[in-house]
Design a protein around this motif. Structure first.
Motif, short mmCIF file in Angstrom:
data_model
loop_
_atom_site.label_atom_id
_atom_site.label_comp_id
_atom_site.label_asym_id
_atom_site.label_seq_id
_atom_site.Cartn_x
_atom_site.Cartn_y
_atom_site.Cartn_z
N LEU A 100 5.67 -0.71 3.27
CA LEU A 100 5.59 -0.78 4.65
C LEU A 100 6.69 -2.30 5.09
O LEU A 100 7.55 -2.32 5.97
N VAL A 101 6.31 -3.20 4.44
CA VAL A 101 7.09 -4.38 4.16
C VAL A 101 8.68 -4.26 4.04
O VAL A 101 9.56 -4.46 4.89
N ASP A 102 8.71 -3.32 3.24
CA ASP A 102 10.05 -2.98 2.55
C ASP A 102 10.91 -2.24 4.06
O ASP A 102 11.99 -2.75 4.09
N GLY A 231 13.39 -0.27 19.89
CA GLY A 231 12.61 -1.06 18.84
C GLY A 231 12.15 0.16 18.09
O GLY A 231 12.38 1.30 18.10
N GLY A 232 11.15 -0.49 17.10
CA GLY A 232 10.53 0.63 16.11
C GLY A 232 9.14 0.25 15.71
O GLY A 232 8.65 -0.86 15.97
N LEU A 233 8.52 1.33 15.50
CA LEU A 233 6.95 1.38 15.25
C LEU A 233 6.87 1.89 13.81
O LEU A 233 7.25 2.85 13.45
N LEU A 234 6.17 0.99 13.17
CA LEU A 234 6.05 1.30 11.69
C LEU A 234 4.54 1.13 11.25
O LEU A 234 4.07 0.27 11.54
N LEU A 235 3.92 2.45 10.70
CA LEU A 235 2.74 2.53 10.42
C LEU A 235 2.33 2.81 9.15
O LEU A 235 3.07 3.65 8.51
N GLU A 236 1.19 2.03 8.52
CA GLU A 236 0.53 2.81 7.27
C GLU A 236 -0.42 3.91 7.68
O GLU A 236 -1.08 3.67 8.61
N ILE A 237 -0.28 5.03 6.97
CA ILE A 237 -1.09 6.10 7.34
C ILE A 237 -2.09 6.42 6.03
O ILE A 237 -1.77 6.24 4.89
N GLY A 238 -3.18 7.14 6.23
CA GLY A 238 -3.90 7.45 5.03
C GLY A 238 -3.52 9.05 4.49
O GLY A 238 -2.62 9.68 5.36
N GLU A 259 10.35 9.15 11.14
CA GLU A 259 10.24 9.48 9.46
C GLU A 259 9.10 9.27 8.88
O GLU A 259 8.38 8.58 9.29
N VAL A 260 9.01 10.24 7.83
CA VAL A 260 7.78 9.71 6.95
C VAL A 260 8.16 9.32 5.55
O VAL A 260 9.13 9.99 5.07
N VAL A 261 7.58 8.08 5.09
CA VAL A 261 8.14 7.56 3.81
C VAL A 261 7.14 7.85 2.55
O VAL A 261 5.60 7.36 3.09
N PRO A 262 7.26 8.49 1.57
CA PRO A 262 6.10 8.44 0.53
C PRO A 262 5.88 7.39 -0.15
O PRO A 262 6.92 6.65 -0.31
N ASP A 263 4.71 6.96 -0.85
CA ASP A 263 4.43 5.98 -1.62
C ASP A 263 5.04 6.22 -3.32
O ASP A 263 5.35 7.31 -3.45
N LEU A 264 4.70 5.47 -4.13
CA LEU A 264 5.08 5.72 -5.42
C LEU A 264 4.34 6.76 -6.05
O LEU A 264 4.86 7.73 -6.94
N GLY A 266 3.99 9.52 -4.26
CA GLY A 266 4.17 10.47 -3.71
C GLY A 266 3.61 11.09 -2.53
O GLY A 266 3.65 12.00 -1.62
N THR A 267 2.48 10.24 -2.20
CA THR A 267 1.65 10.48 -0.93
C THR A 267 2.52 9.96 0.29
O THR A 267 2.92 8.76 0.36
N ALA A 268 2.61 10.65 1.47
CA ALA A 268 2.98 10.33 2.62
C ALA A 268 2.26 8.77 3.20
O ALA A 268 1.07 9.05 3.39
N ARG A 269 2.84 7.99 3.14
CA ARG A 269 2.33 6.47 3.35
C ARG A 269 2.56 5.72 4.66
O ARG A 269 1.88 5.08 5.16
N VAL A 270 3.94 5.89 4.80
CA VAL A 270 4.32 5.13 6.20
C VAL A 270 5.16 6.04 7.09
O VAL A 270 5.78 6.89 6.77
N VAL A 271 4.95 5.87 8.19
CA VAL A 271 5.62 6.60 9.38
C VAL A 271 6.31 5.64 10.24
O VAL A 271 5.69 4.66 10.45
#
Ligand code: GLN
Length: 291
Positions: A100-102, A231-238, A259-264, A266-271
């Motif tokens: 999320l920070v990245d 602006g942008g909204l960045l969310l960590e999700i379960g 956009e949906v970003v997977p974590d290491l 491979g789980t969708a983790r950030v939207v």
């Protein structure tokens, strides 16, 4: 008993109880007892422990065996290369949230001096990591829990960013004094019926309601009137929440790039949702284009 033998014995006890990173954890516990850093520990491996230190290590190992997280026992957790104070008042920062920070950092490059809000800041790990990486940014960090904000305050001081991270107490975006460029949040997203499995972390920081997405949904709605144009909204999700969250975002922000970003793992983790640069018609927002 030497430090080396003590480490080995603690590792053995933890591993026998299926604690995954037994070697790392025993090292953290022993360092806590001796109040030394990693390098010193390895320089002193052949030194003898006093009886009192042996007893101290035994006590901490027992606490760990009863399920207490290592970060609460030692009072520390590393996140984004920085050491944060943590205790039972806050959620322990997870490595996934570094993603999320990245993402915030790469988006923030598109703004000259971005105003960023970290919502549900807890110990402040996300807000402080951002403040340290983005010296031009103004950072707000809010939490509904006044107790959590005390921990965040201590961490701001520890990292020398108390003058750049503005801590606010309150629900979601309500305490924000102005619209912002980027909203970032790792809100509670665990389904209500699964929260009780976790006896140590505050349920306030985990409980995401019946489906886990209640708080995230509320923030998305509030973000409509608090994000600046562009602006942008960045969310960590379960796990498994990407459909629910992206479709809510599409409804609320039909022109945003989502956009949906997977974590290491491979789980969708950030939207992420990035708004077009011109203001939405009908919304009274101060015009401020990203530079
Ligand atoms: N990642 C945490 C967990 O599953 C949950 C954090 C959160 O609710 N934001 O334990």
């Amino acid at each position: 008993m030497t430090l080396k033998q003590a480490l080995e014995s603690a590792r053995h006890i933890l591993a026998a109880s299926d604690i995954e990173e037994a070697a790392l954890e025993s090292e953290l516990l022993l360092r806590q007892v001796l109040k030394i850093d990693r390098i010193q520990l390895y320089l002193e491996l052949d030194n003898e422990l006093t009886k009192k230190q042996e007893e101290g290590l035994r006590r901490l190992t027992q606490r760990r065996l009863k399920g207490e997280p290592n970060a609460y026992i030692t009072g520390h957790r590393e996140f984004y290369g920085h050491d944060f104070r943590v205790d039972g008042r806050v959620l322990i920062p997870r490595p996934e949230s570094e993603l999320l920070v990245d993402r915030v950092i790469s988006l923030a490059r598109g703004y000259h001096a971005p105003i960023i809000a970290d919502i549900g800041t807890g110990c402040g790990a996300i807000a402080i990591s951002l403040a340290l990486e983005l010296p031009q940014a103004k950072v707000y960090a809010s939490d509904i829990s006044a107790a959590a904000l005390e921990v965040a305050r201590a961490n701001c001081q520890k990292h020398g960013v108390a003058d750049r991270v503005c801590l606010l107490q309150g629900d979601m975006l309500k305490p924000l004094p102005e619209p912002v460029d980027l909203i970032v949040a790792n809100l509670p997203y665990v389904r209500r019926q699964e929260v009780n499995d976790n006896h140590f972390e505050p349920s306030l920081a985990l409980n995401g309601g019946r489906y886990g997405t209640e708080q995230i949904g509320r923030l998305c709605l509030e973000a409509r009137s608090r994000l600046r144009p562009g602006g942008g909204l960045l969310l960590e999700i379960g796990q498994g929440q990407e459909k629910a969250v992206t479709s809510r975002l599409k409804r609320l922000f039909p022109r945003a790039k989502i956009e949906v970003v997977p974590d290491l793992a491979g789980t969708a983790r950030v939207v992420t949702a990035v708004l077009p640069a011109e203001p939405y018609a009908g919304l009274n927002l101060t015009k401020r284009m990203p530079e």
